[in-house]
Design a protein around this motif. Sequence first.
Motif, PDB file in Angstrom:
ATOM      1  N   GLU A  68       0.794  -1.232   0.000  1.00  0.00           N
ATOM      2  CA  GLU A  68       0.000   0.000   0.000  1.00  0.00           C
ATOM      3  C   GLU A  68       0.828   1.285   0.000  1.00  0.00           C
ATOM      4  OE1 GLU A  68      -3.372   0.029   2.649  1.00  0.00           O
ATOM      5  OE2 GLU A  68      -3.298  -2.150   2.874  1.00  0.00           O
ATOM      6  N   VAL A  69       2.093   1.212   0.393  1.00  0.00           N
ATOM      7  CA  VAL A  69       2.946   2.405   0.408  1.00  0.00           C
ATOM      8  C   VAL A  69       4.032   2.219  -0.643  1.00  0.00           C
ATOM      9  CG1 VAL A  69       4.367   3.954   1.788  1.00  0.00           C
ATOM     10  CG2 VAL A  69       2.493   2.690   2.865  1.00  0.00           C
ATOM     11  N   ARG A  70       3.899   2.928  -1.720  1.00  0.00           N
ATOM     12  CA  ARG A  70       4.754   2.710  -2.891  1.00  0.00           C
ATOM     13  C   ARG A  70       6.239   2.810  -2.566  1.00  0.00           C
ATOM     14  NH1 ARG A  70       4.569   6.386  -8.391  1.00  0.00           N
ATOM     15  NH2 ARG A  70       6.132   5.216  -9.570  1.00  0.00           N
ATOM     16  N   GLY A  71       6.601   3.749  -1.717  1.00  0.00           N
ATOM     17  CA  GLY A  71       8.003   3.971  -1.426  1.00  0.00           C
ATOM     18  C   GLY A  71       8.697   2.832  -0.717  1.00  0.00           C
ATOM     19  N   TYR A  72       7.913   1.922  -0.146  1.00  0.00           N
ATOM     20  CA  TYR A  72       8.509   0.786   0.557  1.00  0.00           C
ATOM     21  C   TYR A  72       8.524  -0.480  -0.304  1.00  0.00           C
ATOM     22  CZ  TYR A  72       8.528   3.602   4.774  1.00  0.00           C
ATOM     23  OH  TYR A  72       8.789   4.591   5.688  1.00  0.00           O
ATOM     24  N   GLY A 112      16.243  12.272   2.290  1.00  0.00           N
ATOM     25  CA  GLY A 112      15.532  13.270   1.506  1.00  0.00           C
ATOM     26  C   GLY A 112      14.037  13.049   1.406  1.00  0.00           C
ATOM     27  N   ARG A 113      13.466  12.272   2.331  1.00  0.00           N
ATOM     28  CA  ARG A 113      12.027  12.025   2.304  1.00  0.00           C
ATOM     29  C   ARG A 113      11.347  12.782   3.431  1.00  0.00           C
ATOM     30  NH1 ARG A 113      13.880   6.508   1.005  1.00  0.00           N
ATOM     31  NH2 ARG A 113      13.833   5.951   3.202  1.00  0.00           N
ATOM     32  N   GLY A 114      10.029  12.940   3.312  1.00  0.00           N
ATOM     33  CA  GLY A 114       9.243  13.500   4.400  1.00  0.00           C
ATOM     34  C   GLY A 114       8.784  12.385   5.327  1.00  0.00           C
ATOM     35  N   GLN A 116       4.459   7.648   8.297  1.00  0.00           N
ATOM     36  CA  GLN A 116       3.185   7.746   9.025  1.00  0.00           C
ATOM     37  C   GLN A 116       2.161   6.788   8.424  1.00  0.00           C
ATOM     38  OE1 GLN A 116       2.863   9.406  11.751  1.00  0.00           O
ATOM     39  NE2 GLN A 116       3.558  11.512  11.653  1.00  0.00           N
ATOM     40  N   ALA A 117       2.128   6.705   7.098  1.00  0.00           N
ATOM     41  CA  ALA A 117       1.203   5.769   6.444  1.00  0.00           C
ATOM     42  C   ALA A 117       1.543   4.333   6.824  1.00  0.00           C
ATOM     43  CB  ALA A 117       1.266   5.951   4.928  1.00  0.00           C
ATOM     44  N   ALA A 118       2.830   4.014   6.889  1.00  0.00           N
ATOM     45  CA  ALA A 118       3.241   2.661   7.272  1.00  0.00           C
ATOM     46  C   ALA A 118       2.779   2.331   8.688  1.00  0.00           C
ATOM     47  CB  ALA A 118       4.762   2.531   7.167  1.00  0.00           C
ATOM     48  N   TYR A 119       2.908   3.293   9.591  1.00  0.00           N
ATOM     49  CA  TYR A 119       2.432   3.073  10.956  1.00  0.00           C
ATOM     50  C   TYR A 119       0.928   2.801  10.976  1.00  0.00           C
ATOM     51  CZ  TYR A 119       6.734   4.399  13.455  1.00  0.00           C
ATOM     52  OH  TYR A 119       7.998   4.422  13.988  1.00  0.00           O
ATOM     53  N   ARG A 120       0.167   3.583  10.209  1.00  0.00           N
ATOM     54  CA  ARG A 120      -1.293   3.401  10.206  1.00  0.00           C
ATOM     55  C   ARG A 120      -1.683   2.025   9.664  1.00  0.00           C
ATOM     56  NH1 ARG A 120      -1.051   8.768   8.287  1.00  0.00           N
ATOM     57  NH2 ARG A 120      -1.383   8.061   6.145  1.00  0.00           N
ATOM     58  N   LEU A 164      -3.617   1.264  18.882  1.00  0.00           N
ATOM     59  CA  LEU A 164      -3.602   2.611  18.297  1.00  0.00           C
ATOM     60  C   LEU A 164      -2.796   3.576  19.151  1.00  0.00           C
ATOM     61  CD1 LEU A 164      -7.307   2.831  17.092  1.00  0.00           C
ATOM     62  CD2 LEU A 164      -5.270   2.412  15.709  1.00  0.00           C
ATOM     63  N   THR A 165      -2.923   3.472  20.481  1.00  0.00           N
ATOM     64  CA  THR A 165      -2.145   4.336  21.372  1.00  0.00           C
ATOM     65  C   THR A 165      -0.656   4.067  21.207  1.00  0.00           C
ATOM     66  OG1 THR A 165      -3.944   4.386  22.988  1.00  0.00           O
ATOM     67  CG2 THR A 165      -1.755   4.993  23.777  1.00  0.00           C
ATOM     68  N   HIS A 166      -0.314   2.807  21.127  1.00  0.00           N
ATOM     69  CA  HIS A 166       1.090   2.417  20.975  1.00  0.00           C
ATOM     70  C   HIS A 166       1.667   2.926  19.648  1.00  0.00           C
ATOM     71  CE1 HIS A 166       4.185  -0.808  19.941  1.00  0.00           C
ATOM     72  NE2 HIS A 166       4.725  -0.121  20.922  1.00  0.00           N
ATOM     73  N   ILE A 167       0.935   2.723  18.557  1.00  0.00           N
ATOM     74  CA  ILE A 167       1.423   3.159  17.244  1.00  0.00           C
ATOM     75  C   ILE A 167       1.558   4.667  17.185  1.00  0.00           C
ATOM     76  CG2 ILE A 167       0.745   3.350  14.817  1.00  0.00           C
ATOM     77  CD1 ILE A 167       2.026   0.703  15.457  1.00  0.00           C
ATOM     78  N   HIS A 168       0.597   5.363  17.787  1.00  0.00           N
ATOM     79  CA  HIS A 168       0.665   6.824  17.822  1.00  0.00           C
ATOM     80  C   HIS A 168       1.931   7.268  18.543  1.00  0.00           C
ATOM     81  CE1 HIS A 168      -1.714  10.822  18.502  1.00  0.00           C
ATOM     82  NE2 HIS A 168      -0.559  11.000  17.909  1.00  0.00           N
ATOM     83  N   ALA A 169       2.260   6.599  19.637  1.00  0.00           N
ATOM     84  CA  ALA A 169       3.467   6.941  20.388  1.00  0.00           C
ATOM     85  C   ALA A 169       4.719   6.711  19.549  1.00  0.00           C
ATOM     86  CB  ALA A 169       3.534   6.117  21.671  1.00  0.00           C
TER      87      ALA A 169
END
Length: 384
Positions: free
Chosen positions: A42-46, A98-100, A105-109, A141-146
């Motif tokens: 789902e995340v092209r960069g990975y 050189g990435r943002g 963040q998408a990978a974490y979600r 969700l709390t853990h991933i957010h952290a």
Amino acid sequence: MAGVDPLLSRRPWRELPPGLAPLLRARLPELTTEMVQAIRREVRGYRQPIGSAVAQDLAEAVRLAATQFTELVEEPDGPQQHYVPRFRRLGRLEYLNGRGTEGLQAAYRIGARVACRRYVDVARQAAFPGDIAVPLSEAVLTHIHALAEESVTGFEEARAGAADEVLRARRLLAARLMERRRDPLAEPLPGLARRAAWPLPERVRCAVLPASADVSAVDEEVLRVSRGGELRLVVPDDRLLSVLEGAHAAVGPSVAPAEAWVSLHCARLARRLGRRRAEEHLAELHLLHGAPIGVLLCDQVLDPLRALPPGKAERLTDTLEALLASGGRTAPEVAAALGIHPQTARNRLRQLTALYGEKLADPAFRFDAQLALRSRSVRRSVLP
């Protein structure tokens, strides 16, 4: 995880039965594999090769996150500070490459989504109460957010601590412009150019010089990067052409910034041929780039001469090349091109006709033969 204490003050994993931890631990290999696959999908960069540094960092990060979550379920108040540097490192790597932070963040979600579903499956298969799904999902969700917050902190620390940000951004911009395959998670060129204080021009040229070349006369508006014993430059206009006179430089054609890699490619090929202005020799460069195929084509075209003695074959090859280059395909034209007597030219042309027959009048064969012989000439000018 001191950096995000307010977020973790409730510690929702305290509501989970510690007996869930060994069940999760036993399934970690398959669970982490599923998370990694979902993120790569789902995340092209990975979507990098499995053995690449990016893929290895991703797999390690997922494994660490799942392991830490299992430890929190088993011992909610256990020490966790040793994980902080490792998740901050992920953010630092995103910055240094050189990435943002959007891809991370998408990978974490995505990892959290898969974890919620699969952890609940494990709990239900072990006959834990059905209402465990709510606190378990909240804990994930709390853990991933952290973790995401720690990675953002690492990203910001790396950005704040970078020495001479404009110079670093210019080196990164030069490298990015010269890349043929762009990282989809990379910072967009306009934003990177702003950080580099280098407004993107409509056209650029690339140049290649020896790493030891003196470029003191080149002004600060020229981007530069060293690679493999070469100094590579990106220039916003034609000023470079006069500055680099006598500097053993090869200069690529003018292109749009997104095609700077083409200009670099031409400049590198031109340097191999000993040419200074690539745009004046594009046909030669094209042939040089396809040299392995040119060898096959040349073998095919010259196959009728293979059985002849080497000296005779070479003379007939020269005659064929002169014939193809002539306008009227006459013996006097061929003789003039080769510096031989017209009668000698007629004898050679008769031999070619005997070997090639009607092919000599076939436009397709003539095109192939001209391409093959020109490729042969270019190849000989490069190879000893």
